[in-house]
Design a protein around this motif. Structure first.
Motif, PDB file in Angstrom:
ATOM      1  N   UNK A  45     -39.453   6.777 -19.614  1.00 40.95           N
ATOM      2  CA  UNK A  45     -40.697   6.123 -19.179  1.00 40.95           C
ATOM      3  C   UNK A  45     -40.342   5.250 -17.983  1.00 40.95           C
ATOM      4  N   UNK A  46     -40.734   5.656 -16.792  1.00 46.84           N
ATOM      5  CA  UNK A  46     -40.356   4.962 -15.565  1.00 46.84           C
ATOM      6  C   UNK A  46     -41.520   4.111 -15.071  1.00 46.84           C
ATOM      7  N   UNK A  47     -41.229   2.883 -14.698  1.00 44.00           N
ATOM      8  CA  UNK A  47     -42.241   1.932 -14.232  1.00 44.00           C
ATOM      9  C   UNK A  47     -42.114   1.777 -12.725  1.00 44.00           C
ATOM     10  N   UNK A  48     -43.243   1.860 -12.029  1.00 39.58           N
ATOM     11  CA  UNK A  48     -43.244   1.786 -10.563  1.00 39.58           C
ATOM     12  C   UNK A  48     -44.629   1.375 -10.073  1.00 39.58           C
ATOM     13  N   UNK A  49     -44.678   0.651  -8.984  1.00 39.71           N
ATOM     14  CA  UNK A  49     -45.944   0.329  -8.329  1.00 39.71           C
ATOM     15  C   UNK A  49     -46.352   1.544  -7.487  1.00 39.71           C
ATOM     16  N   UNK A  50     -47.301   2.330  -8.025  1.00 38.29           N
ATOM     17  CA  UNK A  50     -47.676   3.587  -7.382  1.00 38.29           C
ATOM     18  C   UNK A  50     -48.322   3.377  -6.017  1.00 38.29           C
ATOM     19  N   UNK A  51     -48.934   2.225  -5.806  1.00 42.33           N
ATOM     20  CA  UNK A  51     -49.578   1.988  -4.515  1.00 42.33           C
ATOM     21  C   UNK A  51     -48.542   1.906  -3.397  1.00 42.33           C
ATOM     22  N   UNK A  52     -47.394   1.339  -3.695  1.00 35.88           N
ATOM     23  CA  UNK A  52     -46.367   1.135  -2.672  1.00 35.88           C
ATOM     24  C   UNK A  52     -45.302   2.234  -2.675  1.00 35.88           C
ATOM     25  N   UNK A  53     -45.021   2.780  -3.850  1.00 36.59           N
ATOM     26  CA  UNK A  53     -43.849   3.651  -3.958  1.00 36.59           C
ATOM     27  C   UNK A  53     -44.184   4.981  -4.617  1.00 36.59           C
ATOM     28  N   UNK A  54     -45.347   5.513  -4.340  1.00 39.61           N
ATOM     29  CA  UNK A  54     -45.755   6.784  -4.943  1.00 39.61           C
ATOM     30  C   UNK A  54     -44.804   7.919  -4.546  1.00 39.61           C
ATOM     31  N   UNK A  75     -44.044   8.801 -15.178  1.00 37.96           N
ATOM     32  CA  UNK A  75     -44.137   7.688 -14.234  1.00 37.96           C
ATOM     33  C   UNK A  75     -45.341   6.828 -14.615  1.00 37.96           C
ATOM     34  N   UNK A  76     -45.106   5.556 -14.917  1.00 38.95           N
ATOM     35  CA  UNK A  76     -46.160   4.630 -15.320  1.00 38.95           C
ATOM     36  C   UNK A  76     -46.407   3.620 -14.206  1.00 38.95           C
ATOM     37  N   UNK A  77     -47.656   3.485 -13.842  1.00 37.83           N
ATOM     38  CA  UNK A  77     -47.998   2.537 -12.790  1.00 37.83           C
ATOM     39  C   UNK A  77     -47.946   1.112 -13.334  1.00 37.83           C
ATOM     40  N   UNK A  78     -47.113   0.264 -12.707  1.00 40.65           N
ATOM     41  CA  UNK A  78     -47.019  -1.147 -13.088  1.00 40.65           C
ATOM     42  C   UNK A  78     -46.915  -1.964 -11.817  1.00 40.65           C
TER      43      UNK A  78
END
Length: 530
Positions: A45-54, A75-78
């Motif tokens: 379960x990977x956490x990433x800010x999808x707006x910046x690092x999609x 990929x989980x948007x956080x």
């Protein structure tokens, strides 16, 4: 069957970065999670800010599938406004853990702390320590020499970051929320009761040993046991359910079957297998109310089940397992029942590690006011109708409810029934003074029933009851109450003088009690007859 391994962690915006072929020549911590043959996860379960690092998330997920196609990757948007702000990061991770569907029966969890800011790592530590994240911490490290296909190393670690004052304050706030939860949100004012709840909250979170709740009928033992279960459930400590039984309802052969189950054909009428309450409580919480009423044979079986987590169903020669936490409730003095041979001393010793005595409502008169609001709220939820007091009516009811005239023999059950009656008669949703006056008369009459303490002195002393000082009357009521529910003068004496008798080499509790009753012109026989 082995549990599935699930790893949760941030994608490293620097360490995991890279788009060209050269990215395979450097060690990337998230990619390395799929390269350890002796620690291959079932899901990442990977956490990433999808707006910046999609784009980065797409590359990392694709590379992981190339390295270990059998691993599920999500990929989980956080989004973090400021990844270096403690409160922002902790709140985001706390909310993630609260909403994540942890399945502790099927999966074991690790949080990857190599990636993310130092603030994120600290917050992961705190969430794991407080059991908001029910798993371990996983640290990965690069290989000694950089090179394609080298996974590096990994280790499970445990650190103590309690020195952080701001976090300690947050823990304190959460503990206060837990204590409020145990009190059903009621703003209780009794200092002694609040201290008791503080102790129970600490034990509930930090211990899985049996808990013994003592107190009179209606003091709230069952409700508190359920709140302890719900609190432990929120902390991911008990994946099982809540099972409750009143031991006073278990009689004869049916008691063994109800508790420990039976196999088909174990006795006449056993037409099918029965799991029993202990097995139903596996990995959950079992509340045995009125445990003092349990038979000796059942006590022996229960002790073994507590110590070994194994027992035999009725009629079976094959043991079964059940790992449950036990909360026992009683309105009896179990130490006296041990002396009388009606309760096993070894079981009592096992239960007596954490013993808490819940006071009756008459001992918590300052809490009647907030509990009055609680009962009105409960009536509103059950009947879809909000009922309130007018000012005069509430003041009049509280004056009586907190006075010595109100004995509250049924404790909170009496209070709940009283509020329900007044609410039912409240035309237009307002309880008036006349309704309160009628209810006070009703309560006094209820407590004057034969054997009730409200008129217990009049029963025994007649008109002379008014000559007894208030201080002596309180003590004498309790003495008479013990006498009436005891079989013999000696049994009553042992219960009344249990503390002082341990300090003497010889005792004659019966004679001591007889002399006490004689001070008021009473005898054992006259108390029993009335």
């Amino acid at each position: 069957m082995a549990k599935r391994t699930v790893i949760i962690g941030f994608i490293g915006t620097q360490l995991d970065g890279g788009n060209g072929p050269g990215r395979w020549d450097k060690w990337r911590p998230t990619i390395s999670l799929g390269m350890h043959e002796d620690f291959l996860p079932y899901r990442l379960e990977l956490l990433i800010d999808q707006r910046k690092y999609a784009r980065l998330a797409e590359v990392v997920c694709a590379d992981l599938r190339q390295v270990a196609p059998e691993i599920q990757v999500r990929a989980n948007n956080l989004a973090l406004v400021d990844p270096w702000d403690f409160e922002t990061v902790y709140a985001a991770l706390h909310d993630f853990c609260a909403s994540y569907p942890f399945d502790l029966d099927q999966e074991e969890y690790f949080v990857h702390i190599t990636t993310g800011t130092h603030v994120a790592q600290i917050c992961w530590f705190l969430l794991a320590e407080s059991r908001h994240f029910p798993g371990c911490l996983l640290q990965t490290s690069p290989p000694a020499q950089q090179g394609k296909g080298l996974p590096g190393t990994f280790s499970v670690i445990d650190l103590d970051l309690s020195r952080y004052d701001r976090i300690a304050q947050r823990f304190q706030r959460e503990r206060q929320e837990d204590r409020t939860f145990l009190k059903s949100g009621i703003a209780t004012r009794s200092a002694a009761f609040n201290r008791l709840i503080d102790e129970i909250e600490t034990v509930a979170i930090r211990s899985s040993a049996p808990i013994l709740l003592m107190g009179p009928t209606g003091a709230g033992k069952s409700q508190l046991a359920r709140r302890v279960f719900e609190l432990k459930k929120l902390k991911h400590q008990l994946p099982g359910g809540f099972v409750e039984v009143n031991c006073a309802t278990l009689r004869g052969d049916g008691a063994m079957s109800a508790l420990f189950g039976h196999i088909k054909g174990a006795y006449t009428g056993a037409g099918a297998d029965r799991a029993g309450l202990l097995r139903s409580a596996h990995r959950g919480l079992l509340f045995l109310d009125e445990i003092g009423e349990l038979g000796i044979d059942e006590q022996a079986m229960l002790l073994r089940a507590l110590e070994e987590k194994r027992f035999l169903p009725v009629g079976s020669d094959r043991e079964v397992e059940s790992d449950f936490q036990l909360i026992a409730g009683t309105n009896r003095d179990l130490a006296l029942r041990v002396q009388d041979g009606r309760f096993r001393d070894d079981l009592f010793a096992r239960l007596n590690l954490w013993t808490f005595c819940l006071p009756g409502l008459a001992e918590r008169r300052e809490d009647i006011d907030p509990n009055l609001d609680h009962e009105l709220d409960r009536y509103a939820r059950q009947n879809n109708q909000r009922v309130t007091f007018n000012r005069e009516a509430r003041d009049r009811y509280l004056r009586f409810a907190t006075s010595p005239q109100a004995l509250w023999l049924g404790n909170f059950r009496d209070l709940g029934a009283s509020v329900m009656r007044m609410a039912t008669f409240a035309l237009g949703g307002r309880i008036q003074a006349e309704t309160v006056d009628d209810e006070i008369v009703r309560l006094k009459r209820l407590w004057r029933t034969p054997g009730a303490a409200a008129d217990i002195l009049a029963d025994c002393l007649g008109e002379k009851a008014g000559d007894v000082d208030r201080f002596d009357a309180v003590q004498l009521r309790d003495v008479i109450d013990v006498c009436r529910r005891s079989r013999t003068l000696s049994e009553a004496g042992r219960e009344l003088f249990a503390a002082s008798r341990r300090q003497r080499t010889s005792t004659n509790d019966a004679d001591r009690l007889r002399k006490y009753l004689a001070r008021f012109g009473l005898s054992w026989e006259s108390v029993q007859k009335t």
